[in-house]
Scaffold this motif. Structure first.
Motif, PDB file in Angstrom:
ATOM      1  N   PHE A 144      15.323  54.373  22.177  1.00  7.07           N
ATOM      2  CA  PHE A 144      13.745  54.155  22.481  1.00  7.07           C
ATOM      3  C   PHE A 144      13.458  52.804  21.619  1.00  7.07           C
ATOM      4  N   GLU A 145      13.948  52.618  20.512  1.00  3.76           N
ATOM      5  CA  GLU A 145      13.432  51.279  20.151  1.00  3.76           C
ATOM      6  C   GLU A 145      14.084  50.153  20.648  1.00  3.76           C
ATOM      7  N   GLY A 146      15.371  50.221  21.471  1.00  2.82           N
ATOM      8  CA  GLY A 146      15.652  49.081  21.976  1.00  2.82           C
ATOM      9  C   GLY A 146      16.392  48.034  21.134  1.00  2.82           C
ATOM     10  N   ARG A 147      16.916  48.636  19.926  1.00  7.29           N
ATOM     11  CA  ARG A 147      17.606  47.962  18.771  1.00  7.29           C
ATOM     12  C   ARG A 147      18.739  48.578  18.533  1.00  7.29           C
ATOM     13  N   LYS A 148      19.744  47.975  18.070  1.00  5.85           N
ATOM     14  CA  LYS A 148      21.037  48.543  17.418  1.00  5.85           C
ATOM     15  C   LYS A 148      20.516  48.969  16.073  1.00  5.85           C
ATOM     16  N   PRO A 149      21.204  49.851  15.527  1.00  7.53           N
ATOM     17  CA  PRO A 149      21.076  50.548  14.151  1.00  7.53           C
ATOM     18  C   PRO A 149      21.309  49.447  13.228  1.00  7.53           C
ATOM     19  N   ALA A 150      20.382  49.405  11.976  1.00  7.43           N
ATOM     20  CA  ALA A 150      20.478  48.367  10.900  1.00  7.43           C
ATOM     21  C   ALA A 150      21.942  48.228  10.495  1.00  7.43           C
ATOM     22  N   PHE A 151      22.672  49.295  10.173  1.00  9.58           N
ATOM     23  CA  PHE A 151      24.048  49.440   9.476  1.00  9.58           C
ATOM     24  C   PHE A 151      24.891  48.251  10.203  1.00  9.58           C
ATOM     25  N   VAL A 152      24.652  48.154  11.564  1.00  9.09           N
ATOM     26  CA  VAL A 152      25.892  47.442  12.213  1.00  9.09           C
ATOM     27  C   VAL A 152      25.657  45.937  11.899  1.00  9.09           C
ATOM     28  N   ASP A 153      24.435  45.599  11.383  1.00 10.41           N
ATOM     29  CA  ASP A 153      24.420  44.195  10.682  1.00 10.41           C
ATOM     30  C   ASP A 153      24.292  44.142   9.092  1.00 10.41           C
ATOM     31  N   ASP A 154      24.276  45.365   8.638  1.00 12.22           N
ATOM     32  CA  ASP A 154      24.321  45.400   7.042  1.00 12.22           C
ATOM     33  C   ASP A 154      24.504  46.522   6.619  1.00 12.22           C
ATOM     34  N   LEU A 155      25.874  47.012   6.088  1.00  8.78           N
ATOM     35  CA  LEU A 155      26.284  48.451   5.678  1.00  8.78           C
ATOM     36  C   LEU A 155      25.502  48.980   4.697  1.00  8.78           C
ATOM     37  N   ALA A 156      24.412  48.222   3.954  1.00 10.35           N
ATOM     38  CA  ALA A 156      23.661  48.851   3.096  1.00 10.35           C
ATOM     39  C   ALA A 156      22.648  49.585   3.679  1.00 10.35           C
TER      40      ALA A 156
END
Length: 167
Positions: free
Chosen positions: A119-131
């Motif tokens: 829905f967002e059209g974006r990858k999950p945040a953890f893909v770029d930052d494991l935090a």
């Protein structure tokens, strides 16, 4: 270490769709609970004190959350404690019952997460930052608190720096 505002803003930039945030209200608790179920089966003894892997994970996460915010850390401690208590009977099941329940919940939680990110059209945040893996549960908590009218200055800060939530 990044501040609470910085951590939440970074995470929020991947979560500006209301539908995505709503899926996180279900997906993230399922994933956290499943992980606690899996970890609760690992026994640790410290003297006369019997602990398990879930206890250790919760203590480490709560220390991190308390460093970010005392009030939010305390709320997260209560939530994670309740989840750990609920995970204990699951961990006591037969190996197949324990793994079946835990892995099913884990998989379902991630499916719901990925639907939200579709829905967002974006990858999950953890893909770029494991935090993002540790900030996700805190993000769900603050989003729920924002809906209840709590922490308005934090909500304003995040919206100013990450953008408004889209319907």
């Amino acid at each position: 270490m990044k501040t609470l505002e910085e951590q939440l803003t970074t995470y929020a930039r991947y979560h500006r769709s209301k539908r995505n945030i709503m899926t996180h209200f279900v997906g993230i608790p399922l994933i956290v609970f499943a992980a606690l179920c899996l970890l609760a089966r690992t026994e640790l003894s410290v003297g006369a004190l019997a602990l398990n892997g879930a206890h250790l994970a919760v203590v480490l996460c709560v220390i991190y959350y308390l460093r970010l915010s005392l009030s939010l850390g305390v709320i997260m401690a209560v939530i994670l404690f309740v989840m750990t208590v609920a995970a204990t009977p699951v961990a006591a099941l037969s190996v197949s019952g324990w793994l079946g329940a835990s892995l099913s919940l884990f998989f379902l939680g991630w499916v719901i997460q990925f639907v939200g990110h579709y829905f967002e059209g974006r990858k999950p945040a953890f893909v770029d930052d494991l935090a993002g893996l540790i900030i996700g549960p805190l993000f769900v908590l603050v989003e729920a608190l924002f809906l209840l009218g709590y922490y308005p200055s934090l909500a304003d800060y995040i919206e100013q720096h990450a953008g408004p939530v889209q319907p």
